[in-house]
Every structure is written in C-alpha cells, then in structure tokens.
Design a protein around this motif. Sequence first.
Motif, PDB file in Angstrom:
ATOM      1  N   CYS A 191       0.853  -1.187   0.000  1.00 53.18           N
ATOM      2  CA  CYS A 191       0.000   0.000   0.000  1.00 53.18           C
ATOM      3  C   CYS A 191       0.889   1.237   0.000  1.00 53.18           C
ATOM      4  O   CYS A 191       2.070   1.171   0.355  1.00 53.18           O
ATOM      5  CB  CYS A 191      -0.899  -0.023   1.244  1.00 53.18           C
ATOM      6  N   THR A 213     -11.228  -4.859  -5.637  1.00 58.61           N
ATOM      7  CA  THR A 213     -11.103  -3.808  -4.627  1.00 58.61           C
ATOM      8  C   THR A 213     -10.686  -4.413  -3.289  1.00 58.61           C
ATOM      9  O   THR A 213     -11.302  -5.358  -2.810  1.00 58.61           O
ATOM     10  CB  THR A 213     -12.443  -3.067  -4.453  1.00 58.61           C
ATOM     11  N   VAL A 227      -9.296  -3.185   0.712  1.00 61.24           N
ATOM     12  CA  VAL A 227      -9.108  -2.092   1.664  1.00 61.24           C
ATOM     13  C   VAL A 227      -7.897  -2.382   2.537  1.00 61.24           C
ATOM     14  O   VAL A 227      -7.752  -3.482   3.079  1.00 61.24           O
ATOM     15  CB  VAL A 227     -10.354  -1.911   2.550  1.00 61.24           C
ATOM     16  N   CYS A 228      -7.026  -1.409   2.693  1.00 56.54           N
ATOM     17  CA  CYS A 228      -5.884  -1.536   3.597  1.00 56.54           C
ATOM     18  C   CYS A 228      -6.348  -1.167   4.999  1.00 56.54           C
ATOM     19  O   CYS A 228      -6.773  -0.032   5.235  1.00 56.54           O
ATOM     20  CB  CYS A 228      -4.741  -0.622   3.165  1.00 56.54           C
ATOM     21  N   ARG A 255      -7.084   3.011   3.054  1.00 51.17           N
ATOM     22  CA  ARG A 255      -7.151   3.253   1.609  1.00 51.17           C
ATOM     23  C   ARG A 255      -7.866   2.096   0.912  1.00 51.17           C
ATOM     24  O   ARG A 255      -7.627   0.938   1.212  1.00 51.17           O
ATOM     25  CB  ARG A 255      -5.746   3.402   1.024  1.00 51.17           C
ATOM     26  N   LYS A 256      -8.710   2.446  -0.024  1.00 49.33           N
ATOM     27  CA  LYS A 256      -9.384   1.448  -0.854  1.00 49.33           C
ATOM     28  C   LYS A 256      -8.763   1.518  -2.238  1.00 49.33           C
ATOM     29  O   LYS A 256      -8.701   2.578  -2.850  1.00 49.33           O
ATOM     30  CB  LYS A 256     -10.879   1.729  -0.931  1.00 49.33           C
ATOM     31  N   GLU A 314      -7.635  -0.639  -6.171  1.00 54.58           N
ATOM     32  CA  GLU A 314      -7.848  -1.710  -7.133  1.00 54.58           C
ATOM     33  C   GLU A 314      -6.534  -2.448  -7.330  1.00 54.58           C
ATOM     34  O   GLU A 314      -5.519  -1.845  -7.681  1.00 54.58           O
ATOM     35  CB  GLU A 314      -8.335  -1.145  -8.465  1.00 54.58           C
ATOM     36  N   THR A 324     -15.926 -10.230  -0.995  1.00 54.41           N
ATOM     37  CA  THR A 324     -16.158  -8.812  -1.220  1.00 54.41           C
ATOM     38  C   THR A 324     -16.091  -8.059   0.086  1.00 54.41           C
ATOM     39  O   THR A 324     -16.546  -8.524   1.122  1.00 54.41           O
ATOM     40  CB  THR A 324     -17.536  -8.574  -1.853  1.00 54.41           C
ATOM     41  N   GLY A 325     -15.490  -6.868   0.014  1.00 52.22           N
ATOM     42  CA  GLY A 325     -15.448  -6.012   1.187  1.00 52.22           C
ATOM     43  C   GLY A 325     -14.411  -6.413   2.208  1.00 52.22           C
ATOM     44  O   GLY A 325     -14.374  -5.884   3.313  1.00 52.22           O
ATOM     45  N   ALA A 360     -10.581  -7.071   3.985  1.00 52.33           N
ATOM     46  CA  ALA A 360      -9.380  -6.284   4.136  1.00 52.33           C
ATOM     47  C   ALA A 360      -8.364  -7.111   4.898  1.00 52.33           C
ATOM     48  O   ALA A 360      -8.691  -8.064   5.576  1.00 52.33           O
ATOM     49  CB  ALA A 360      -9.672  -4.984   4.890  1.00 52.33           C
ATOM     50  N   ARG A 394      -4.296   7.131  -6.335  1.00 49.72           N
ATOM     51  CA  ARG A 394      -5.439   6.308  -5.956  1.00 49.72           C
ATOM     52  C   ARG A 394      -6.441   6.206  -7.103  1.00 49.72           C
ATOM     53  O   ARG A 394      -6.385   6.947  -8.066  1.00 49.72           O
ATOM     54  CB  ARG A 394      -6.117   6.901  -4.714  1.00 49.72           C
ATOM     55  N   ASP A 395      -7.370   5.266  -6.954  1.00 56.84           N
ATOM     56  CA  ASP A 395      -8.446   5.064  -7.933  1.00 56.84           C
ATOM     57  C   ASP A 395      -7.902   4.807  -9.339  1.00 56.84           C
ATOM     58  O   ASP A 395      -8.360   5.395 -10.321  1.00 56.84           O
ATOM     59  CB  ASP A 395      -9.399   6.277  -7.955  1.00 56.84           C
TER      60      ASP A 395
END
Length: 226
Positions: free
Chosen positions: A28, A58, A60-61, A66-67, A69, A89-90, A92, A129-130
């Motif tokens: 990350c 996706t 998440v850290c 941070r989210k 890809e 999903t979802g 981390a 990001r993103d």
Amino acid sequence: MGSMSESVAVRCPVCRREHLYVAPSYPCACGAPVLPPLDPHARATAVSHRSWEDDWVTVVCAACGRKGEWPHPELGCPCGTVLRIPVTTGGAAERVAPAARRAFQPVTIRTARDAVTAAALYLRWLGYRDIRRADQRPPNGIGIAARGLLAQVDPTVRPASLRDVECLWLTAMTESASCVYFSLAGYATEARAVADSLGVPLFVLDLTGTPQPVNSLADELDSTGT
C-alpha cells in the motif's frame, strides 16, 4: 491475513488438478502489505475472456483505510487453463502497524498486461489512488488513469516518439491532469527533449517490472511520490 500470505486449495475445472494457491501481497502507499481476501469456499473459474473490471479487485488496507484496485488473483494450470481465484467482497487485511514507504515490489513482465500491471502498481506505490483504465485510448499503448493523473504504458518494442509524448500531454491537458509515460523500449531523442519542455516524467519498464526514471522529472517523482 496480515503480512503472512494466505493460501487456498484450488481445483482446475478443466483437468481437475488440485493446486495450492498462495496469495501475493502488494505494498500500500502507506507501506503496509495488502492481501486480496481469498474465499476458501468458492470455486475457481476458468478465464475465457478479459475485461478491466474482472482483472482487478477492490481491497481495503486496514492500516490506513485506503481502498484500491489490485490485480485479481490468478493461477496458471499446467493444462493451459488460467484460473481466476475467488475473493470475498469487502474484505481487508488484518490491521498492521503503519510503516515508512517500502521498496517497490515489482511484477515480472512477460506480456502487455504485465506491463500495465507493473505501471499501475508503481503508481499506487507512489501514492496515486483510484487507478483505472483511461477513458480515451491513446494512439499507441494502453492508457491508465488515477485521480489527477493520466499515464500511458507502451509495451511495444518501438521507442516512444515525440508524437506519442505530445499526444499524451495534450490529452492530459484537456482533462486538467498531469501525465507520465512508461515505455518498454525507451524513447527517441526528440521525445525526451519534448518531455522535458512539457514537464512529462518518462520511465522505462525493465523486464523485472521496475520503472527506471529516464529524466529528472521522473527522478523527482520516484523520490517524492505524490
């Protein structure tokens, strides 16, 4: 999960071989390792076609929230089938202590897709990001974008030309974004000169997947990040 790699048993739906898949970790921007959350109860599927949405997942850290890809976990079976490893999903990674920015962890480049993955991972390491596929396709190579940034990845064996760099810069200007160029084969002399005058950082991707700065603008970006 955490900094330890997660592993799951994977059975190829084509030849029925069973494999033990170990999930890779990615750095990350905060320095913490991020692991894709594997789903041990779902079956792996054969990759029949590719799309940007399917190739990335996706994650998440938990260290900084941070989210991002990241490349969707995949495994090559000896029978020739590429297996997509299911993820939850979802999910981390477990919380780990924040750390200073670690050394970039490259991915070996064997295909054009690997080159794009290497550039995307590097941009994420820099703090962008993103990261996603760019809205406009460049004349050569593959375009990726992040918040406030447009990048071009040229995986061909032809050095990037002056026109390639100018087209990237013009497209970025229309989107009010900065830009950066990644090339496998380097740059023509005129391309390097115009990049310096337009403020475009230039990188060469070596086969280990590590971007090497070509001009002073790239050196500065590599040192300081976003």
